[in-house]
Design an enzyme around this catalytic site. Sequence first.
Site, PDB file in Angstrom:
ATOM      1  N   HIS A 182     -14.788  -1.212  -9.154  1.00  0.00           N
ATOM      2  CA  HIS A 182     -14.200  -0.413  -8.073  1.00  0.00           C
ATOM      3  C   HIS A 182     -13.088  -1.214  -7.429  1.00  0.00           C
ATOM      4  O   HIS A 182     -13.117  -2.439  -7.421  1.00  0.00           O
ATOM      5  CB  HIS A 182     -15.266  -0.070  -7.029  1.00  0.00           C
ATOM      6  N   GLY A 183     -12.127  -0.501  -6.849  1.00  0.00           N
ATOM      7  CA  GLY A 183     -11.055  -1.218  -6.161  1.00  0.00           C
ATOM      8  C   GLY A 183     -10.156  -1.955  -7.130  1.00  0.00           C
ATOM      9  O   GLY A 183      -9.866  -3.132  -6.951  1.00  0.00           O
ATOM     10  N   HIS A 229     -12.236  -2.246  -2.061  1.00  0.00           N
ATOM     11  CA  HIS A 229     -11.429  -1.030  -2.005  1.00  0.00           C
ATOM     12  C   HIS A 229     -10.159  -1.333  -1.240  1.00  0.00           C
ATOM     13  O   HIS A 229     -10.165  -2.129  -0.314  1.00  0.00           O
ATOM     14  CB  HIS A 229     -12.202   0.097  -1.311  1.00  0.00           C
ATOM     15  N   ASP A 251     -17.023  10.702  -6.893  1.00  0.00           N
ATOM     16  CA  ASP A 251     -16.879   9.288  -6.576  1.00  0.00           C
ATOM     17  C   ASP A 251     -17.632   8.984  -5.268  1.00  0.00           C
ATOM     18  O   ASP A 251     -17.434   9.681  -4.270  1.00  0.00           O
ATOM     19  CB  ASP A 251     -15.382   8.984  -6.407  1.00  0.00           C
ATOM     20  N   ASN A 310      -6.957   3.777  -7.130  1.00  0.00           N
ATOM     21  CA  ASN A 310      -6.655   4.786  -6.124  1.00  0.00           C
ATOM     22  C   ASN A 310      -5.432   4.371  -5.306  1.00  0.00           C
ATOM     23  O   ASN A 310      -4.377   4.987  -5.376  1.00  0.00           O
ATOM     24  CB  ASN A 310      -7.902   4.985  -5.232  1.00  0.00           C
ATOM     25  N   SER A 370      -7.068  -1.732  -7.522  1.00  0.00           N
ATOM     26  CA  SER A 370      -5.702  -1.943  -7.040  1.00  0.00           C
ATOM     27  C   SER A 370      -5.523  -3.361  -6.526  1.00  0.00           C
ATOM     28  O   SER A 370      -6.433  -3.927  -5.930  1.00  0.00           O
ATOM     29  CB  SER A 370      -5.376  -0.970  -5.896  1.00  0.00           C
TER      30      SER A 370
HETATM   31 ZN   LIG Z   1     -15.182   2.755  -5.136  1.00  0.00          ZN
END
Ligand SMILES: [Zn+2]
Length: 290
Positions: free
Chosen positions: A210-211, A182, A88, A234, A213
């Site tokens: 990405h990100g 992120h 990653d 994550n 969450s």
């Molecule tokens: Zn990322």
Amino acid sequence: MFNKRLKTLKDILPMARQGKYAVAQININNLEWTKSALNTAQECNSPIILGVSEGAKKYMGGFEAITGMVLGMIDFYKITIPVILHLDHGTTYEVVEEAIKGGFSSVMFDGSKRNIEENLEISKKVVALAMEHGVSVEAEVGSVGGEEDGVVGGIRYASLDECKRMAALGVDALAASLGSVHGHYEGEAKLGFEEMKEYSKATGLPLVLHGGSGIADDLIKKAISCGESKINVNTEIQEAFCDALVVYFESEKYKIGKGYDPRNIMKPGLIAMNNAIENKLKLFGSTGKA
Ligand SMILES: [Zn+2]
């Protein structure tokens, strides 16, 4: 060359894109994370991508140690679903090379902190190396904001031109930054859904969010319908683990019996992670798709 028990993004993402679901990348930090992601995905009959950042690589003792752990667990827990072991946010050609030598089946090169010409130049070299080894490649255009392993950056939307040029290099997945960050979002996420549709169509590539969450479930579903086929999660998994351990210690369960045993301490965290991962797999629609 990576162990054939591992799969690549090429094996799973085109199908996800076609079927309008997304495969989760769960970032792993240690044995518990790996165990939780593998076993939960197996129970849900879902493919899974195990993401390893450069920081997590250092923490876990290097790529070979991680590959060994993952392959050992695949055997031990009789995991039959597709498992992708993915670097990653690799920030240099050298770390990509190291991951491939260390047995990873997939890599991300993140040249988003460089100018686009340099990003394309290194991405091209990464694709050539990856192709030699049958490894899949994710590349980033634009810049995902927020904090990743101590590196803080602002959001910069990817342009269509950048996406087309990156796609032409032969990458397998495109992390086109379209408003996600992120870590946690401040307020409601402003995602570029129109751009997702446009870029996905123009490049023919699975897009990567990405990100993942802290973005509302309905926005995640919409993003998937607009072409996002891989979603990285994550922070939410880390929080689920942390919250469960806070409860464990605050309720002083560690004082009862063998409550001090690390395996007993980890147990509530592991259960919380299993649940959090299961919820994501269901939300992304990848359950039953292995
Ligand atoms: Zn990322």
